[in-house]
Design a protein around this motif. Sequence first.
Motif, PDB file in Angstrom:
ATOM      1  N   GLN A  91      31.380  48.544  45.015  1.00 62.77           N
ATOM      2  CA  GLN A  91      31.932  47.315  45.582  1.00 62.77           C
ATOM      3  C   GLN A  91      33.457  47.452  45.690  1.00 62.77           C
ATOM      4  O   GLN A  91      34.087  48.208  44.928  1.00 62.77           O
ATOM      5  N   TYR A 144      37.172  46.720  45.082  1.00 61.66           N
ATOM      6  CA  TYR A 144      37.890  46.148  43.939  1.00 61.66           C
ATOM      7  C   TYR A 144      39.060  45.328  44.454  1.00 61.66           C
ATOM      8  O   TYR A 144      39.937  45.838  45.165  1.00 61.66           O
ATOM      9  N   SER A 153      34.683  39.002  39.142  1.00 60.15           N
ATOM     10  CA  SER A 153      33.460  39.357  39.855  1.00 60.15           C
ATOM     11  C   SER A 153      32.252  38.955  39.007  1.00 60.15           C
ATOM     12  O   SER A 153      32.279  39.031  37.767  1.00 60.15           O
TER      13      SER A 153
END
Length: 506
Positions: free
Chosen positions: A20, A22, A27
Amino acid sequence: AGADSFRYSLTWGSSWSDWQTYTGENSTLGKQAWSGTDKQEWEGDHVQVQYWSRMTGSSDHIQEGDLFGSTRPTRRFPHLFVHGPWNEFGYDSGIANAMSQQKNGTWQYNFMTEWPAQFQINVWGMNPDGEPDVTAAFGDVDNDTVLDRIAPVSLEQSMVNITNLGPESPHLAYRIQLNDGDYRYTLIPVGSRWKQLALFILLTVIPPLTAAIAVWAYLRVFYQVKFNQVGLSEAKAIIPFAIRNKFSRDRWLPEKMFNLQDRSSTPSVPEGAIVIDTGLGDVANGTRRTVLIGTMEYDIEDWGIKIKIGGLGVMAQLMGKNLAHQNLIWVVPCVGGIDYPEDQPGEPMLVKILGNNYEVQVQYHVLNNITYVLLDAPVFRKQTKSEPYPPRMDDLDSAIYYSAWNQCIAETMRRFPIDLYHINDYHGTVAPLYLLPDMIPCCLSLHNAEFQGLWPMRTPKEREEICAVFNLPQEVVQRYVQFGEIFNLLHAGASILRIHQNGFGA
Protein backbone atom coordinates in the motif's frame (compact mmCIF):
# COMPACT_ATOMS: atom_id res chain seq x y z
CA ALA A 1 10.05 8.81 6.80
CA GLY A 2 11.41 8.08 3.34
CA ALA A 3 9.18 5.06 2.76
CA ASP A 4 7.06 4.90 -0.35
CA SER A 5 5.07 1.71 0.30
CA PHE A 6 4.29 -0.60 3.16
CA ARG A 7 2.62 -3.90 3.91
CA TYR A 8 1.72 -5.59 7.18
CA SER A 9 1.25 -9.02 8.74
CA LEU A 10 -0.92 -9.92 11.69
CA THR A 11 0.13 -13.58 11.52
CA TRP A 12 3.83 -13.33 12.43
CA GLY A 13 4.91 -13.23 8.82
CA SER A 14 3.07 -16.33 7.68
CA SER A 15 0.97 -14.12 5.38
CA TRP A 16 1.24 -10.47 4.23
CA SER A 17 -1.14 -7.86 2.97
CA ASP A 18 -0.76 -6.22 -0.46
CA TRP A 19 1.67 -3.30 -0.79
CA GLN A 20 0.00 0.00 0.00
CA THR A 21 1.11 3.59 -0.56
CA TYR A 22 2.68 5.09 2.54
CA THR A 23 1.29 8.54 3.35
CA GLY A 24 2.40 8.93 6.94
CA GLU A 25 -1.18 9.05 8.15
CA ASN A 26 -3.05 6.53 10.25
CA SER A 27 -4.00 3.35 8.44
CA THR A 28 -6.61 0.77 9.35
CA LEU A 29 -5.32 -2.83 9.35
CA GLY A 30 -7.84 -5.44 8.29
CA LYS A 31 -8.02 -8.89 9.83
CA GLN A 32 -6.06 -11.66 8.14
CA ALA A 33 -7.14 -15.25 7.83
CA TRP A 34 -5.02 -17.84 9.63
CA SER A 35 -5.41 -21.54 10.37
CA GLY A 36 -3.30 -23.94 12.41
CA THR A 37 -3.24 -26.31 15.36
CA ASP A 38 -4.06 -25.45 18.95
CA LYS A 39 -0.35 -25.44 19.83
CA GLN A 40 0.34 -22.95 17.02
CA GLU A 41 -2.19 -20.41 18.27
CA TRP A 42 -1.07 -17.35 20.26
CA GLU A 43 -2.61 -14.81 22.57
CA GLY A 44 -3.10 -11.14 21.81
CA ASP A 45 -2.56 -9.21 18.54
CA HIS A 46 0.88 -8.72 17.06
CA VAL A 47 1.69 -6.61 14.00
CA GLN A 48 4.70 -6.54 11.67
CA VAL A 49 5.06 -3.64 9.21
CA GLN A 50 7.55 -3.80 6.31
CA TYR A 51 8.54 -0.62 4.46
CA TRP A 52 9.89 -0.14 0.90
CA SER A 53 11.87 2.88 -0.22
CA ARG A 54 12.34 3.79 -3.87
CA MET A 55 15.41 5.86 -3.05
CA THR A 56 17.28 3.00 -1.35
CA GLY A 57 15.64 0.27 -3.38
CA SER A 58 15.25 -1.79 -0.20
CA SER A 59 12.48 -3.30 1.91
CA ASP A 60 14.68 -4.51 4.76
CA HIS A 61 13.19 -2.13 7.33
CA ILE A 62 10.58 -3.94 9.49
CA GLN A 63 8.91 -2.75 12.67
CA GLU A 64 6.79 -4.97 14.91
CA GLY A 65 5.13 -5.06 18.31
CA ASP A 66 2.16 -6.30 20.32
CA LEU A 67 -0.99 -4.22 19.92
CA PHE A 68 -3.15 -5.40 22.84
CA GLY A 69 -4.45 -8.55 24.55
CA SER A 70 -1.07 -9.94 25.61
CA THR A 71 0.39 -9.93 29.11
CA ARG A 72 3.71 -11.39 28.04
CA PRO A 73 7.03 -9.51 27.67
CA THR A 74 8.06 -8.04 24.34
CA ARG A 75 8.30 -10.87 21.83
CA ARG A 76 9.30 -11.46 18.25
CA PHE A 77 7.95 -15.00 17.99
CA PRO A 78 4.54 -16.38 18.97
CA HIS A 79 6.19 -19.53 20.34
CA LEU A 80 9.27 -21.66 19.80
CA PHE A 81 9.71 -25.42 19.64
CA VAL A 82 12.88 -27.49 19.87
CA HIS A 83 13.23 -30.18 17.18
CA GLY A 84 15.92 -32.71 16.46
CA PRO A 85 16.77 -36.40 16.13
CA TRP A 86 16.09 -36.84 19.86
CA ASN A 87 12.32 -36.28 19.30
CA GLU A 88 12.14 -37.34 15.64
CA PHE A 89 11.92 -33.66 14.65
CA GLY A 90 8.57 -33.25 16.42
CA TYR A 91 6.97 -36.55 15.36
CA ASP A 92 7.41 -37.86 18.92
CA SER A 93 4.71 -35.67 20.39
CA GLY A 94 4.97 -37.36 23.79
CA ILE A 95 8.10 -35.34 24.60
CA ALA A 96 7.44 -31.75 25.66
CA ASN A 97 9.48 -29.47 23.38
CA ALA A 98 7.98 -25.97 23.78
CA MET A 99 10.31 -23.22 24.92
CA SER A 100 9.12 -20.84 27.64
CA GLN A 101 9.57 -17.05 27.57
CA GLN A 102 10.98 -15.54 30.73
CA LYS A 103 10.17 -12.17 32.25
CA ASN A 104 13.30 -10.63 30.71
CA GLY A 105 12.08 -11.70 27.25
CA THR A 106 14.53 -14.57 26.70
CA TRP A 107 13.40 -18.07 25.78
CA GLN A 108 14.51 -21.19 27.69
CA TYR A 109 14.33 -24.95 27.33
CA ASN A 110 16.03 -27.65 29.42
CA PHE A 111 17.60 -30.06 26.94
CA MET A 112 18.73 -33.51 28.06
CA THR A 113 19.51 -36.35 25.67
CA GLU A 114 22.40 -38.56 24.67
CA TRP A 115 25.51 -36.66 23.76
CA PRO A 116 26.73 -35.51 21.21
CA ALA A 117 23.42 -34.09 19.99
CA GLN A 118 21.76 -31.78 17.47
CA PHE A 119 18.73 -29.53 17.64
CA GLN A 120 16.99 -26.69 15.78
CA ILE A 121 14.54 -24.01 16.84
CA ASN A 122 11.21 -24.12 14.98
CA VAL A 123 8.71 -21.29 15.26
CA TRP A 124 5.59 -23.19 14.24
CA GLY A 125 6.41 -26.77 15.24
CA MET A 126 4.11 -29.37 13.71
CA ASN A 127 1.63 -28.28 11.06
CA PRO A 128 -2.00 -29.48 10.84
CA ASP A 129 -0.93 -32.05 8.23
CA GLY A 130 1.28 -33.74 10.85
CA GLU A 131 4.53 -32.63 9.22
CA PRO A 132 7.12 -30.33 10.83
CA ASP A 133 7.01 -26.74 9.55
CA VAL A 134 9.95 -25.72 7.34
CA THR A 135 9.18 -22.05 6.78
CA ALA A 136 10.71 -20.83 10.06
CA ALA A 137 13.33 -23.32 11.25
CA PHE A 138 16.54 -21.93 12.73
CA GLY A 139 19.93 -23.55 13.15
CA ASP A 140 23.56 -22.50 13.49
CA VAL A 141 25.20 -23.11 10.16
CA ASP A 142 28.55 -21.43 10.97
CA ASN A 143 28.73 -22.39 14.71
CA ASP A 144 28.87 -18.75 15.91
CA THR A 145 26.12 -19.21 18.58
CA VAL A 146 23.77 -17.05 16.47
CA LEU A 147 20.75 -18.69 14.88
CA ASP A 148 20.58 -18.74 11.10
CA ARG A 149 17.53 -19.09 8.91
CA ILE A 150 17.99 -20.59 5.47
CA ALA A 151 15.57 -21.15 2.64
CA PRO A 152 13.33 -24.21 3.00
CA VAL A 153 14.45 -25.42 -0.43
CA SER A 154 18.14 -25.33 0.52
CA LEU A 155 19.99 -28.64 0.69
CA GLU A 156 22.12 -27.40 3.56
CA GLN A 157 21.18 -28.76 6.97
CA SER A 158 20.25 -26.07 9.47
CA MET A 159 21.11 -27.52 12.90
CA VAL A 160 22.82 -26.54 16.14
CA ASN A 161 25.57 -29.08 16.83
CA ILE A 162 26.66 -30.02 20.34
CA THR A 163 29.86 -31.91 19.59
CA ASN A 164 31.10 -32.49 23.15
CA LEU A 165 30.09 -35.29 25.48
CA GLY A 166 27.58 -33.23 27.34
CA PRO A 167 27.81 -30.92 30.34
CA GLU A 168 30.58 -31.40 32.85
CA SER A 169 29.92 -33.28 36.07
CA PRO A 170 27.82 -33.03 38.15
CA HIS A 171 25.45 -31.48 35.59
CA LEU A 172 23.02 -33.50 33.50
CA ALA A 173 21.62 -31.23 30.80
CA TYR A 174 21.95 -27.94 28.97
CA ARG A 175 19.55 -25.05 29.33
CA ILE A 176 19.08 -23.52 25.88
CA GLN A 177 18.68 -19.78 26.41
CA LEU A 178 17.78 -17.65 23.36
CA ASN A 179 17.63 -13.87 23.03
CA ASP A 180 15.18 -13.24 20.20
CA GLY A 181 16.48 -9.69 19.87
CA ASP A 182 19.83 -10.71 18.35
CA TYR A 183 19.10 -14.45 17.83
CA ARG A 184 22.03 -15.39 20.07
CA TYR A 185 21.78 -18.55 22.10
CA THR A 186 23.79 -19.94 25.00
CA LEU A 187 24.06 -23.43 26.50
CA ILE A 188 24.04 -23.34 30.31
CA PRO A 189 24.84 -26.58 32.21
CA VAL A 190 22.02 -27.43 34.64
CA GLY A 191 20.80 -30.36 36.73
CA SER A 192 22.60 -32.68 39.12
CA ARG A 193 23.64 -36.25 38.43
CA TRP A 194 23.66 -37.01 42.14
CA LYS A 195 20.10 -35.83 42.58
CA GLN A 196 19.09 -37.89 39.56
CA LEU A 197 20.81 -40.94 41.02
CA ALA A 198 19.10 -40.39 44.37
CA LEU A 199 15.74 -40.05 42.61
CA PHE A 200 16.39 -43.25 40.64
CA ILE A 201 17.21 -45.16 43.83
CA LEU A 202 14.11 -43.81 45.57
CA LEU A 203 11.88 -44.73 42.63
CA THR A 204 13.40 -48.21 42.70
CA VAL A 205 13.00 -48.77 46.44
CA ILE A 206 9.85 -46.86 47.39
CA PRO A 207 7.26 -48.70 45.20
CA PRO A 208 8.03 -52.23 46.46
CA LEU A 209 8.53 -50.89 49.99
CA THR A 210 5.18 -49.09 50.05
CA ALA A 211 3.53 -52.13 48.45
CA ALA A 212 4.91 -54.34 51.22
CA ILE A 213 3.74 -51.85 53.86
CA ALA A 214 0.28 -51.72 52.25
CA VAL A 215 0.02 -55.52 52.26
CA TRP A 216 1.21 -55.67 55.87
CA ALA A 217 -1.27 -52.97 56.92
CA TYR A 218 -4.10 -54.72 55.09
CA LEU A 219 -3.28 -58.02 56.74
CA ARG A 220 -3.10 -56.37 60.16
CA VAL A 221 -6.24 -54.26 59.84
CA PHE A 222 -8.62 -56.09 57.52
CA TYR A 223 -7.43 -59.59 56.76
CA GLN A 224 -8.28 -61.25 60.04
CA VAL A 225 -8.37 -64.85 58.86
CA LYS A 226 -6.13 -66.85 61.16
CA PHE A 227 -4.28 -70.06 60.41
CA ASN A 228 -6.48 -73.06 61.04
CA GLN A 229 -4.81 -75.29 63.59
CA VAL A 230 -7.84 -77.55 64.02
CA GLY A 231 -8.10 -80.73 62.00
CA LEU A 232 -5.84 -83.44 60.69
CA SER A 233 -2.27 -82.66 59.65
CA GLU A 234 0.48 -84.92 58.45
CA ALA A 235 4.02 -84.52 59.72
CA LYS A 236 6.48 -84.06 56.89
CA ALA A 237 8.75 -87.02 56.22
CA ILE A 238 11.38 -88.00 53.70
CA ILE A 239 9.41 -91.04 52.52
CA PRO A 240 6.12 -90.07 50.84
CA PHE A 241 3.05 -91.01 52.80
CA ALA A 242 1.52 -92.99 49.93
CA ILE A 243 4.55 -95.32 49.85
CA ARG A 244 5.13 -95.41 53.60
CA ASN A 245 1.48 -96.36 54.24
CA LYS A 246 1.71 -99.51 52.10
CA PHE A 247 4.42 -100.92 54.33
CA SER A 248 3.03 -99.65 57.63
CA ARG A 249 1.61 -102.12 60.13
CA ASP A 250 -1.07 -99.71 61.25
CA ARG A 251 -3.34 -99.23 58.26
CA TRP A 252 -6.24 -96.77 58.10
CA LEU A 253 -9.19 -98.17 60.03
CA PRO A 254 -12.74 -96.87 60.40
CA GLU A 255 -12.96 -94.56 63.40
CA LYS A 256 -15.84 -96.51 64.85
CA MET A 257 -13.45 -99.46 65.49
CA PHE A 258 -11.39 -97.64 68.10
CA ASN A 259 -11.59 -94.88 70.72
CA LEU A 260 -8.99 -92.20 71.32
CA GLN A 261 -9.92 -91.60 74.94
CA ASP A 262 -11.42 -93.37 77.86
CA ARG A 263 -15.22 -93.18 77.78
CA SER A 264 -15.21 -92.27 81.46
CA SER A 265 -14.15 -88.69 80.66
CA THR A 266 -17.03 -86.42 79.76
CA PRO A 267 -16.80 -83.37 77.46
CA SER A 268 -17.85 -80.03 78.83
CA VAL A 269 -21.15 -79.00 77.30
CA PRO A 270 -23.50 -76.12 77.98
CA GLU A 271 -25.91 -76.46 80.87
CA GLY A 272 -29.10 -78.22 79.83
CA ALA A 273 -27.57 -79.69 76.67
CA ILE A 274 -28.33 -83.25 75.61
CA VAL A 275 -25.17 -85.29 75.16
CA ILE A 276 -25.29 -87.98 72.49
CA ASP A 277 -22.66 -90.71 72.70
CA THR A 278 -21.19 -90.84 69.21
CA GLY A 279 -18.62 -93.49 70.02
CA LEU A 280 -15.81 -91.03 69.38
CA GLY A 281 -13.83 -90.47 72.55
CA ASP A 282 -11.67 -87.80 70.97
CA VAL A 283 -14.62 -85.42 71.02
CA ALA A 284 -14.17 -85.01 74.73
CA ASN A 285 -10.64 -83.65 74.62
CA GLY A 286 -11.54 -81.11 71.93
CA THR A 287 -9.08 -82.34 69.32
CA ARG A 288 -11.82 -82.58 66.70
CA ARG A 289 -14.04 -79.79 65.51
CA THR A 290 -17.80 -80.18 65.79
CA VAL A 291 -19.61 -78.76 62.78
CA LEU A 292 -23.36 -78.29 62.49
CA ILE A 293 -24.98 -78.82 59.09
CA GLY A 294 -28.63 -78.58 58.15
CA THR A 295 -29.86 -79.68 54.71
CA MET A 296 -33.10 -80.91 53.17
CA GLU A 297 -31.10 -83.20 50.90
CA TYR A 298 -29.10 -85.91 52.65
CA ASP A 299 -27.81 -89.46 52.46
CA ILE A 300 -28.13 -91.76 55.51
CA GLU A 301 -26.05 -94.58 54.11
CA ASP A 302 -26.70 -97.37 56.61
CA TRP A 303 -30.48 -96.79 56.44
CA GLY A 304 -30.46 -96.59 52.65
CA ILE A 305 -32.28 -93.22 52.71
CA LYS A 306 -31.12 -90.78 50.07
CA ILE A 307 -32.83 -87.45 49.37
CA LYS A 308 -31.05 -85.90 46.41
CA ILE A 309 -32.46 -83.80 43.56
CA GLY A 310 -29.72 -81.28 42.77
CA GLY A 311 -26.27 -79.92 43.49
CA LEU A 312 -26.82 -79.59 47.22
CA GLY A 313 -27.65 -83.29 47.40
CA VAL A 314 -24.40 -84.16 45.66
CA MET A 315 -22.45 -81.89 48.02
CA ALA A 316 -24.23 -83.38 51.03
CA GLN A 317 -23.17 -86.86 49.94
CA LEU A 318 -19.58 -85.73 49.38
CA MET A 319 -19.41 -83.93 52.72
CA GLY A 320 -20.58 -87.05 54.52
CA LYS A 321 -17.81 -89.11 52.96
CA ASN A 322 -14.94 -86.61 53.04
CA LEU A 323 -15.33 -84.89 56.43
CA ALA A 324 -14.32 -87.88 58.53
CA HIS A 325 -11.79 -85.71 60.39
CA GLN A 326 -14.64 -83.66 61.91
CA ASN A 327 -17.63 -84.47 64.06
CA LEU A 328 -20.79 -83.57 62.17
CA ILE A 329 -24.13 -82.75 63.74
CA TRP A 330 -26.46 -83.06 60.77
CA VAL A 331 -30.03 -81.76 61.02
CA VAL A 332 -32.41 -83.30 58.46
CA PRO A 333 -36.20 -83.27 58.06
CA CYS A 334 -38.26 -86.44 57.71
CA VAL A 335 -40.19 -86.33 54.43
CA GLY A 336 -43.42 -88.07 53.53
CA GLY A 337 -43.47 -91.47 51.85
CA ILE A 338 -40.41 -92.84 53.66
CA ASP A 339 -40.40 -95.14 56.70
CA TYR A 340 -37.60 -94.06 59.00
CA PRO A 341 -36.22 -96.68 61.45
CA GLU A 342 -36.46 -95.79 65.11
CA ASP A 343 -33.22 -94.98 66.88
CA GLN A 344 -32.45 -92.92 69.97
CA PRO A 345 -35.40 -90.59 70.70
CA GLY A 346 -34.70 -87.05 71.81
CA GLU A 347 -36.62 -84.41 73.68
CA PRO A 348 -39.17 -82.77 71.34
CA MET A 349 -38.40 -79.28 70.14
CA LEU A 350 -40.88 -76.43 70.54
CA VAL A 351 -41.16 -73.83 67.79
CA LYS A 352 -43.23 -70.67 67.97
CA ILE A 353 -45.07 -69.53 64.86
CA LEU A 354 -47.64 -66.68 64.79
CA GLY A 355 -47.70 -66.72 68.59
CA ASN A 356 -48.51 -70.45 68.87
CA ASN A 357 -46.19 -73.21 70.07
CA TYR A 358 -45.78 -76.37 67.99
CA GLU A 359 -43.95 -79.57 68.84
CA VAL A 360 -41.40 -81.24 66.57
CA GLN A 361 -40.44 -84.84 67.33
CA VAL A 362 -36.72 -85.59 67.39
CA GLN A 363 -34.58 -88.70 67.17
CA TYR A 364 -30.82 -89.13 66.90
CA HIS A 365 -28.94 -91.56 64.72
CA VAL A 366 -25.13 -91.97 64.87
CA LEU A 367 -23.15 -93.15 61.84
CA ASN A 368 -19.36 -93.03 62.13
CA ASN A 369 -18.55 -89.37 62.82
CA ILE A 370 -22.04 -88.09 61.94
CA THR A 371 -24.84 -87.55 64.41
CA TYR A 372 -28.08 -87.13 62.49
CA VAL A 373 -30.81 -85.06 64.15
CA LEU A 374 -34.03 -86.14 62.45
CA LEU A 375 -36.97 -83.74 62.69
CA ASP A 376 -40.46 -85.19 62.36
CA ALA A 377 -43.52 -82.96 62.10
CA PRO A 378 -46.47 -82.58 59.68
CA VAL A 379 -44.93 -79.40 58.23
CA PHE A 380 -41.91 -81.47 57.12
CA ARG A 381 -43.86 -84.57 56.13
CA LYS A 382 -45.73 -82.52 53.51
CA GLN A 383 -42.61 -82.70 51.37
CA THR A 384 -41.58 -85.85 49.50
CA LYS A 385 -38.39 -87.51 48.36
CA SER A 386 -38.77 -86.04 44.88
CA GLU A 387 -39.84 -82.60 46.18
CA PRO A 388 -38.02 -81.96 49.47
CA TYR A 389 -38.45 -78.17 49.23
CA PRO A 390 -41.64 -76.10 49.42
CA PRO A 391 -42.86 -75.34 45.90
CA ARG A 392 -42.87 -71.57 46.52
CA MET A 393 -40.70 -69.17 48.47
CA ASP A 394 -43.04 -66.22 48.89
CA ASP A 395 -46.21 -67.61 50.47
CA LEU A 396 -47.27 -68.24 54.06
CA ASP A 397 -46.86 -72.04 53.88
CA SER A 398 -43.22 -71.81 52.83
CA ALA A 399 -42.55 -69.15 55.49
CA ILE A 400 -43.96 -71.49 58.17
CA TYR A 401 -41.79 -74.33 56.84
CA TYR A 402 -38.54 -72.33 56.94
CA SER A 403 -39.43 -70.81 60.30
CA ALA A 404 -39.83 -74.24 61.86
CA TRP A 405 -36.68 -75.42 60.12
CA ASN A 406 -34.52 -72.53 61.40
CA GLN A 407 -35.90 -72.68 64.93
CA CYS A 408 -35.10 -76.40 65.10
CA ILE A 409 -31.54 -75.75 63.92
CA ALA A 410 -31.20 -73.08 66.60
CA GLU A 411 -32.42 -75.52 69.24
CA THR A 412 -29.84 -78.04 68.00
CA MET A 413 -27.15 -75.41 68.58
CA ARG A 414 -28.27 -75.20 72.21
CA ARG A 415 -28.15 -78.97 72.66
CA PHE A 416 -24.72 -79.66 71.21
CA PRO A 417 -21.31 -78.02 71.77
CA ILE A 418 -21.00 -76.62 68.25
CA ASP A 419 -17.71 -75.12 67.00
CA LEU A 420 -18.95 -74.03 63.58
CA TYR A 421 -22.28 -73.75 61.78
CA HIS A 422 -21.95 -74.51 58.06
CA ILE A 423 -24.86 -72.76 56.32
CA ASN A 424 -25.80 -74.26 52.97
CA ASP A 425 -27.76 -71.87 50.75
CA TYR A 426 -30.48 -69.64 52.21
CA HIS A 427 -32.55 -72.32 53.97
CA GLY A 428 -31.02 -72.09 57.45
CA THR A 429 -29.50 -68.63 57.48
CA VAL A 430 -31.61 -67.11 60.28
CA ALA A 431 -31.03 -69.93 62.77
CA PRO A 432 -28.14 -68.11 64.55
CA LEU A 433 -30.40 -65.09 65.10
CA TYR A 434 -32.40 -67.06 67.68
CA LEU A 435 -29.25 -67.18 69.84
CA LEU A 436 -28.76 -63.41 70.00
CA PRO A 437 -27.05 -61.68 71.70
CA ASP A 438 -24.78 -64.75 71.53
CA MET A 439 -23.44 -65.80 68.14
CA ILE A 440 -21.89 -68.98 66.83
CA PRO A 441 -19.11 -68.95 64.19
CA CYS A 442 -20.63 -69.47 60.74
CA CYS A 443 -19.57 -70.14 57.19
CA LEU A 444 -21.85 -69.79 54.18
CA SER A 445 -21.80 -71.92 51.03
CA LEU A 446 -23.95 -71.06 48.03
CA HIS A 447 -24.98 -73.82 45.64
CA ASN A 448 -27.56 -71.77 43.75
CA ALA A 449 -27.72 -68.06 44.53
CA GLU A 450 -30.72 -67.61 42.25
CA PHE A 451 -33.02 -68.76 45.06
CA GLN A 452 -32.82 -66.52 48.14
CA GLY A 453 -35.99 -67.01 50.15
CA LEU A 454 -38.01 -63.83 49.66
CA TRP A 455 -41.17 -62.53 51.33
CA PRO A 456 -42.63 -59.02 50.96
CA MET A 457 -42.38 -56.42 53.75
CA ARG A 458 -43.97 -53.50 51.95
CA THR A 459 -46.48 -52.52 54.61
CA PRO A 460 -46.43 -52.53 58.41
CA LYS A 461 -48.94 -55.41 58.33
CA GLU A 462 -46.74 -57.55 56.11
CA ARG A 463 -43.72 -56.71 58.26
CA GLU A 464 -45.52 -57.66 61.46
CA GLU A 465 -46.86 -60.89 59.94
CA ILE A 466 -43.53 -62.19 58.60
CA CYS A 467 -41.77 -61.35 61.88
CA ALA A 468 -44.46 -63.27 63.79
CA VAL A 469 -44.11 -66.25 61.45
CA PHE A 470 -40.36 -66.45 62.00
CA ASN A 471 -40.65 -65.50 65.69
CA LEU A 472 -38.03 -62.76 65.34
CA PRO A 473 -38.16 -59.20 66.73
CA GLN A 474 -38.65 -56.52 64.09
CA GLU A 475 -35.43 -54.74 65.03
CA VAL A 476 -33.47 -57.99 64.46
CA VAL A 477 -35.18 -58.50 61.11
CA GLN A 478 -34.47 -54.93 60.11
CA ARG A 479 -30.78 -55.25 60.96
CA TYR A 480 -30.07 -58.71 59.57
CA VAL A 481 -32.77 -59.90 57.20
CA GLN A 482 -34.53 -56.96 55.54
CA PHE A 483 -33.17 -55.91 52.16
CA GLY A 484 -35.19 -53.00 50.83
CA GLU A 485 -38.82 -54.02 51.23
CA ILE A 486 -38.03 -57.75 51.17
CA PHE A 487 -37.54 -60.34 53.89
CA ASN A 488 -34.44 -61.98 52.37
CA LEU A 489 -33.06 -65.15 53.97
CA LEU A 490 -29.86 -65.10 51.95
CA HIS A 491 -29.23 -61.52 52.99
CA ALA A 492 -29.47 -62.67 56.61
CA GLY A 493 -26.55 -65.05 56.08
CA ALA A 494 -24.47 -62.31 54.48
CA SER A 495 -25.38 -59.90 57.31
CA ILE A 496 -24.19 -62.36 59.96
CA LEU A 497 -20.83 -62.65 58.26
CA ARG A 498 -20.59 -58.90 57.76
CA ILE A 499 -21.60 -57.84 61.26
CA HIS A 500 -20.01 -60.56 63.38
CA GLN A 501 -17.11 -61.86 61.27
CA ASN A 502 -15.94 -58.79 59.33
CA GLY A 503 -17.23 -60.33 56.10
CA PHE A 504 -15.21 -63.55 56.36
CA GLY A 505 -16.74 -66.99 56.09
CA ALA A 506 -18.32 -67.13 52.62
